[in-house]
Design an enzyme around this catalytic site. Structure first.
Site, PDB file in Angstrom:
ATOM      1  N   LYS A 222       0.847  -1.209   0.057  1.00  0.00           N
ATOM      2  CA  LYS A 222      -0.024   0.027   0.048  1.00  0.00           C
ATOM      3  C   LYS A 222       0.782   1.267  -0.090  1.00  0.00           C
ATOM      4  O   LYS A 222       0.520   2.045  -0.707  1.00  0.00           O
ATOM      5  CB  LYS A 222      -0.769  -0.139   1.361  1.00  0.00           C
TER       6      LYS A 222
ATOM      7  N   ARG B  17      -0.237  -9.366  13.437  1.00  0.00           N
ATOM      8  CA  ARG B  17      -0.540  -8.054  12.646  1.00  0.00           C
ATOM      9  C   ARG B  17      -1.433  -9.002  11.527  1.00  0.00           C
ATOM     10  O   ARG B  17      -2.296  -8.278  11.421  1.00  0.00           O
ATOM     11  CB  ARG B  17       0.366  -7.332  12.162  1.00  0.00           C
TER      12      ARG B  17
ATOM     13  N   ARG C  37      -9.312   0.745   9.026  1.00  0.00           N
ATOM     14  CA  ARG C  37      -8.854  -0.615   9.463  1.00  0.00           C
ATOM     15  C   ARG C  37      -9.719  -1.400  10.249  1.00  0.00           C
ATOM     16  O   ARG C  37      -9.527  -2.698  10.524  1.00  0.00           O
ATOM     17  CB  ARG C  37      -7.511  -0.679  10.239  1.00  0.00           C
TER      18      ARG C  37
ATOM     19  N   ARG D  39      11.760  -2.285  11.985  1.00  0.00           N
ATOM     20  CA  ARG D  39      10.504  -1.573  12.848  1.00  0.00           C
ATOM     21  C   ARG D  39      10.153  -2.705  13.766  1.00  0.00           C
ATOM     22  O   ARG D  39      10.110  -3.941  13.202  1.00  0.00           O
ATOM     23  CB  ARG D  39       9.275  -1.412  12.035  1.00  0.00           C
TER      24      ARG D  39
ATOM     25  N   ARG E 177      11.929  -6.115   5.499  1.00  0.00           N
ATOM     26  CA  ARG E 177      11.946  -4.730   5.343  1.00  0.00           C
ATOM     27  C   ARG E 177      12.683  -3.855   6.182  1.00  0.00           C
ATOM     28  O   ARG E 177      12.977  -4.347   7.560  1.00  0.00           O
ATOM     29  CB  ARG E 177      10.369  -4.286   5.632  1.00  0.00           C
TER      30      ARG E 177
HETATM   31  P1  AMP Z   1       1.356   0.638   9.171  1.00  0.00           P
HETATM   32  O1  AMP Z   1       2.335   1.261   8.967  1.00  0.00           O
HETATM   33  O2  AMP Z   1      -0.097   0.975   8.378  1.00  0.00           O
HETATM   34  O3  AMP Z   1       1.201  -1.012   8.966  1.00  0.00           O
HETATM   35  O4  AMP Z   1       0.703   0.810  10.719  1.00  0.00           O
HETATM   36  C1  AMP Z   1       1.631   0.291  11.708  1.00  0.00           C
HETATM   37  C2  AMP Z   1       0.848   0.310  12.920  1.00  0.00           C
HETATM   38  O5  AMP Z   1       0.115   1.544  13.236  1.00  0.00           O
HETATM   39  C3  AMP Z   1      -0.448  -0.822  12.963  1.00  0.00           C
HETATM   40  O6  AMP Z   1       0.114  -2.065  13.396  1.00  0.00           O
HETATM   41  C4  AMP Z   1      -1.125  -0.342  14.195  1.00  0.00           C
HETATM   42  O7  AMP Z   1      -0.971  -0.653  15.368  1.00  0.00           O
HETATM   43  C5  AMP Z   1      -1.168   1.329  13.866  1.00  0.00           C
HETATM   44  N1  AMP Z   1      -2.350   1.724  12.905  1.00  0.00           N
HETATM   45  C6  AMP Z   1      -1.913   2.306  11.679  1.00  0.00           C
HETATM   46  N2  AMP Z   1      -3.048   2.714  11.033  1.00  0.00           N
HETATM   47  C7  AMP Z   1      -3.979   2.218  11.979  1.00  0.00           C
HETATM   48  C8  AMP Z   1      -5.435   2.071  12.002  1.00  0.00           C
HETATM   49  N3  AMP Z   1      -6.355   2.798  10.974  1.00  0.00           N
HETATM   50  N4  AMP Z   1      -6.306   1.927  12.912  1.00  0.00           N
HETATM   51  C9  AMP Z   1      -5.792   1.359  13.935  1.00  0.00           C
HETATM   52  N5  AMP Z   1      -4.321   1.117  14.308  1.00  0.00           N
HETATM   53  C10 AMP Z   1      -3.592   1.846  13.172  1.00  0.00           C
END
Ligand code: AMP
Length: 217
Positions: free
Chosen positions: A13, A171, A88, A160, A127
């Site tokens: 994404k 996740r 999400r 990360r 990553r």
């Molecule tokens: P990402 O970089 O999009 O994979 O997000 C990393 C982490 O941020 C996720 O595993 C969640 O803990 C948190 N996060 C990001 N976007 C959301 C969302 N829309 N709702 C809840 N938690 C989020």
């Protein structure tokens, strides 16, 4: 034009959002990026979000909904935006649609990237991210010129915490339980288009553009 990129962690994404920014000149809104910088700055929101993120869990809906509502009201979003990693949960999607309806706007497309679980694990655990500028690399698919060093700014690369295998598995479970219902949510609203996310970056980018442009008439 308002777009949502949907898909599990590691589906591409973020990469596709960055390519779409160049094509359409609209900003990417990544809730994950916004939360990571809040954690880095140790802001009150960052402190609240950190434990959830480290555990591979979702940050509470009210926190992320607040972030997005604030961000989409910025002037650079007036011509549209690409939501990456939001919504999400169904509750987030409902809040978003209420907010947009109130503003007389809406979502134009929900583009779902589908990638199998084995590939997702390989992508995510390889990553690496620059501590300094946030640029992303992959040990196998997109290595930096010099191991451990960002090719853009010379910053140190790190993994990360939430990209480690155990957290990644969590996740993916969270995605299945809480986010995948959005596939039928947006399908029922005739907004969803699913794209095979297993191919080359450029091919996937072209497929996305074709969908977007063919429905712009
Ligand atoms: P990402 O970089 O999009 O994979 O997000 C990393 C982490 O941020 C996720 O595993 C969640 O803990 C948190 N996060 C990001 N976007 C959301 C969302 N829309 N709702 C809840 N938690 C989020």
């Amino acid at each position: 034009m308002n777009l949502i990129l949907l898909g599990p962690p590691g589906a591409g994404k973020g990469t596709q959002a960055k390519m779409l920014i160049k094509k359409f000149g609209i900003p990417q809104i990544s809730t994950g990026d916004i939360l990571r910088s809040a954690v880095k700055e140790q802001s009150p929101m960052g402190k609240k979000a950190k434990d959830f993120m480290d555990a591979g869990a979702l940050v509470p809906d009210d926190v992320v909904v607040g972030i997005v509502e604030e961000r989409i009201s910025d002037s650079d979003c007036s011509g549209g935006y690409i939501l990456d990693g939001f919504p999400r949960t169904v509750a987030q999607a409902d809040s978003l649609s209420k907010t947009l309806r109130r503003n007389g706007s809406g979502i134009d497309h929900v583009l779902a990237l589908s990638v199998n679980q084995e590939e997702l694990l390989a992508r995510i655990t390889g990553r690496r991210t620059c501590k300094n500028c946030g640029a992303g690399y992959h040990l196998l698919y997109d290595p930096p010129k010099q191991s451990g060093i960002c090719s853009e700014c010379g910053g140190e690369l790190y993994q990360r915490d939430d990209d480690r295998e155990e957290t990644m598995r969590r996740r993916l479970e969270v995605y299945e339980e809480q986010t995948s219902p959005l596939i039928s949510y947006y399908g029922e609203r005739a907004l969803l288009r699913t794209i095979d996310g297993m191919g080359e970056m450029d091919q996937i980018h072209s497929a996305l553009i074709e969908i977007i442009e063919s429905s712009q008439g």
